[in-house]
Each structure stands twice: as structure tokens, then as C-alpha cells.
Enzyme design. Structure first.
Site, PDB file in Angstrom:
ATOM      1  N   ASN A   1     -24.784 -51.044  14.416  1.00  0.00           N
ATOM      2  CA  ASN A   1     -24.253 -52.421  14.414  1.00  0.00           C
ATOM      3  C   ASN A   1     -23.643 -52.767  15.760  1.00  0.00           C
ATOM      4  O   ASN A   1     -23.825 -53.869  16.272  1.00  0.00           O
ATOM      5  CB  ASN A   1     -23.237 -52.611  13.290  1.00  0.00           C
ATOM      6  CG  ASN A   1     -23.919 -52.918  11.971  1.00  0.00           C
ATOM      7  OD1 ASN A   1     -24.480 -53.994  11.802  1.00  0.00           O
ATOM      8  ND2 ASN A   1     -23.909 -51.957  11.067  1.00  0.00           N
TER       9      ASN A   1
ATOM     10  N   ARG B   1     -12.059 -45.775   8.939  1.00  0.00           N
ATOM     11  CA  ARG B   1     -10.630 -45.649   8.671  1.00  0.00           C
ATOM     12  C   ARG B   1     -10.116 -46.992   8.150  1.00  0.00           C
ATOM     13  O   ARG B   1     -10.618 -48.045   8.564  1.00  0.00           O
ATOM     14  CB  ARG B   1      -9.859 -45.327   9.956  1.00  0.00           C
ATOM     15  CG  ARG B   1      -9.954 -43.903  10.418  1.00  0.00           C
ATOM     16  CD  ARG B   1      -9.146 -43.753  11.701  1.00  0.00           C
ATOM     17  NE  ARG B   1      -7.733 -44.055  11.527  1.00  0.00           N
ATOM     18  CZ  ARG B   1      -6.828 -43.171  11.122  1.00  0.00           C
ATOM     19  NH1 ARG B   1      -7.176 -41.935  10.862  1.00  0.00           N
ATOM     20  NH2 ARG B   1      -5.558 -43.535  10.985  1.00  0.00           N
TER      21      ARG B   1
ATOM     22  N   HIS C   1     -19.851 -55.115   5.892  1.00  0.00           N
ATOM     23  CA  HIS C   1     -19.910 -54.279   4.688  1.00  0.00           C
ATOM     24  C   HIS C   1     -21.302 -54.394   4.062  1.00  0.00           C
ATOM     25  O   HIS C   1     -21.822 -55.503   3.928  1.00  0.00           O
ATOM     26  CB  HIS C   1     -18.838 -54.737   3.699  1.00  0.00           C
ATOM     27  CG  HIS C   1     -18.769 -53.875   2.491  1.00  0.00           C
ATOM     28  ND1 HIS C   1     -18.208 -52.608   2.522  1.00  0.00           N
ATOM     29  CD2 HIS C   1     -19.216 -54.062   1.225  1.00  0.00           C
ATOM     30  CE1 HIS C   1     -18.322 -52.062   1.323  1.00  0.00           C
ATOM     31  NE2 HIS C   1     -18.922 -52.927   0.526  1.00  0.00           N
TER      32      HIS C   1
ATOM     33  N   VAL D   1      -8.913 -53.552   1.162  1.00  0.00           N
ATOM     34  CA  VAL D   1     -10.093 -52.791   1.575  1.00  0.00           C
ATOM     35  C   VAL D   1     -11.334 -53.639   1.305  1.00  0.00           C
ATOM     36  O   VAL D   1     -11.612 -53.982   0.155  1.00  0.00           O
ATOM     37  CB  VAL D   1     -10.185 -51.449   0.804  1.00  0.00           C
ATOM     38  CG1 VAL D   1     -11.474 -50.714   1.149  1.00  0.00           C
ATOM     39  CG2 VAL D   1      -8.980 -50.580   1.127  1.00  0.00           C
TER      40      VAL D   1
ATOM     41  N   LYS E   1     -31.057 -53.776   8.280  1.00  0.00           N
ATOM     42  CA  LYS E   1     -31.821 -54.738   9.082  1.00  0.00           C
ATOM     43  C   LYS E   1     -31.131 -56.101   9.085  1.00  0.00           C
ATOM     44  O   LYS E   1     -31.057 -56.770  10.115  1.00  0.00           O
ATOM     45  CB  LYS E   1     -33.227 -54.890   8.465  1.00  0.00           C
ATOM     46  CG  LYS E   1     -34.331 -54.538   9.428  1.00  0.00           C
ATOM     47  CD  LYS E   1     -35.665 -54.624   8.751  1.00  0.00           C
ATOM     48  CE  LYS E   1     -36.660 -55.259   9.698  1.00  0.00           C
ATOM     49  NZ  LYS E   1     -37.994 -55.288   9.105  1.00  0.00           N
TER      50      LYS E   1
HETATM   51  C1  GRF Z   1     -23.078 -49.873   8.080  1.00  0.00           C
HETATM   52  O1  GRF Z   1     -23.864 -49.805   6.932  1.00  0.00           O
HETATM   53  C2  GRF Z   1     -21.898 -50.790   7.865  1.00  0.00           C
HETATM   54  O2  GRF Z   1     -22.176 -51.860   7.007  1.00  0.00           O
HETATM   55  C3  GRF Z   1     -20.876 -49.887   7.235  1.00  0.00           C
HETATM   56  O3  GRF Z   1     -21.060 -48.641   7.875  1.00  0.00           O
HETATM   57  C4  GRF Z   1     -22.391 -48.541   8.379  1.00  0.00           C
HETATM   58  C5  GRF Z   1     -22.266 -48.285   9.841  1.00  0.00           C
HETATM   59  O4  GRF Z   1     -23.514 -48.067  10.471  1.00  0.00           O
HETATM   60  N1  GRF Z   1     -19.553 -50.436   7.374  1.00  0.00           N
HETATM   61  P1  GRF Z   1     -23.628 -48.076  12.047  1.00  0.00           P
HETATM   62  O5  GRF Z   1     -22.650 -47.057  12.599  1.00  0.00           O
HETATM   63  O6  GRF Z   1     -23.288 -49.466  12.522  1.00  0.00           O
HETATM   64  O7  GRF Z   1     -25.036 -47.720  12.339  1.00  0.00           O
END
Ligand code: GRF
Length: 205
Positions: free
Chosen positions: A14, A96, A114, A149, A177
Site C-alpha cells: 500500500n 500496532r 482496512h 480499532v 488490488k
Molecule cells: C493490507 O491488507 C491492509 O489493508 C492491512 O494490512 C495489509 C498491509 O499490506 N491493514 P501491505 O503491507 O500494504 O502490503
């Protein structure tokens, strides 16, 4: 210009989508710093390759309180220009829970992504939760972080249809994706001052 700090713990896909979109789509924000609580997070290398400053503030074995740890993060963010006045903080797979004091300092300036349609399936393993529940749709949510949370005003949601033969892995892949489109879009909206928060609602103009 607005300064961006991204907090990660692992893979960093991400984070990568945000950093790439900043360059490609000319999002008016400066990627100031990527901070990981884990020294071996793969995302650190990706950030470095993309020319973004990185920092590790290790949480393992840290003896102080949650806020004492977060204070170190806040100090590093501030030193790099990601301030409560001129900063945006993106949690991108940062494993965290952040302290209420951190949240309050950066009120409506911390985003999280999320992998579910909140408020359904907060917490860990959301994709598995959605499958186990028999949901027909899931997706992802980008939201402002508040004291809870996976709660806080929702900025963007993207829907993914669940197939009968989906596994946790296949569903996670399709949701990811969508995450990679939704998170940069939310950063863009923030950077262009197009989000106004009113109570629980994030209103997009
Ligand atoms: C993602 O699925 C995000 O939604 C969740 O943790 C994962 C992190 O993936 N909070 P990355 O480290 O961004 O590849």
C-alpha cells in the site's frame, strides 16, 4: 507543501502504491518519511528504492508505555516536517494500535486502510472473517483514525464480490488490488483539501 509520513510493519504494498501515485498523478504532497516498527520490513527497501527516507523505530522489546513508543514516532514525524499543522500520516499495514494521545495530536490527519467494508469485520484476518461469515461482498475501507480499532470517519470504500470458491488467499488478493487504488485516491482527496469531517461523516467535495 503538505508532508506525508507513512508507517509500515511489513510488505509495504500500500505504501508503494501511494508513493508511486504521488509521482505519477502529481498528488500535491511531499513523501517525507517512511517509518517501520520492524527492522526487517520489506517495505523499507521499496521506499529506499523510490528515493524516500526511511527510519526504523523498533517496537519489539520496547519497555515503555504505548504513548512512550508513539512519542518517538511523533518526534521523528515532526523532525521530518510531518506536523499536526502540515502533515498527513498514513498507516499502511502498521501492526500496532496507536495511542489516543497520538490520535488527538494529529486529529483528522491520520488515515488507515482496512481490508473489509467497515464497520464489518474490524481487527485481524478480516478477509477470513468475511468468508467464514458467508458474506457475499467484502472490500476495503480507507478511514480517518480515531480512538477505536478500525473505526473513524470513512473516506473511501471499494466493494469486492465474494466468489463461491474463494479462499482467504484469493479474496485477499482481489481486495488488495482495490486497496492499491483506494489508498492513493484518499491521499489525493486529502492533499487537495476535498475532505471535510462532520461528526462521524467524512464529506467529499
Ligand atoms: C493490507 O491488507 C491492509 O489493508 C492491512 O494490512 C495489509 C498491509 O499490506 N491493514 P501491505 O503491507 O500494504 O502490503
Amino acid at each position: 507543501m503538505l508532508n506525508l509520513g507513512i508507517l509500515i510493519s511489513g510488505r509495504g504494498s500500500n505504501m508503494e502504491s501511494i508513493l508511486k501515485a504521488i509521482k505519477k498523478k502529481r498528488i500535491p504532497i511531499n513523501p517525507a518519511i517512511v517509518i517501520s516498527n520492524k527492522p526487517d520490513a520489506d517495505g523499507l527497501k521499496i521506499a529506499q528504492r523510490l528515493g524516500v527516507k526511511t527510519l526504523v523505530i523498533e517496537s519489539r522489546g520496547f519497555k515503555g508505555s504505548r504513548w512512550q513508543y508513539d512519542r518517538k514516532i511523533v518526534e521523528a514525524l515532526t523532525e521530518n516536517g510531518v506536523t499536526p499543522l502540515n502533515g498527513l500520516v498514513c498507516l499502511a499495514g502498521f501492526m500496532r494500535i496507536i495511542s489516543p494521545k497520538f490520535v488527538r495530536k494529529y486529529k483528522n490527519r491520520i488515515l488507515n486502510i482496512h481490508p473489509a467494508l467497515l464497520p464489518a469485520f474490524p481487527g485481524l484476518k478480516s478477509q477470513k472473517q468475511a468468508l467464514d461469515y458467508g458474506s457475499k461482498y467484502s472490500g476495503c475501507t480507507v478511514h480517518f483514525v480515531d480512538d477505536g480499532v478500525d473505526t473513524g470517519p470513512i473516506i473511501i470504500q471499494s466493494v469486492v464480490k465474494i466468489k463461491e470458491d474463494d479462499t482467504e488467499e484469493t479474496l485477499s488478493k482481489r481486495i488488495l488490488k482495490e486497496e492499491h487504488k483506494a489508498y492513493p485516491e484518499a491521499v489525493n482527496l486529502f492533499a487537495r483539501k476535498r475532505i471535510k469531517v462532520s461528526g462521524l461523516r467524512a464529506i467529499i467535495s
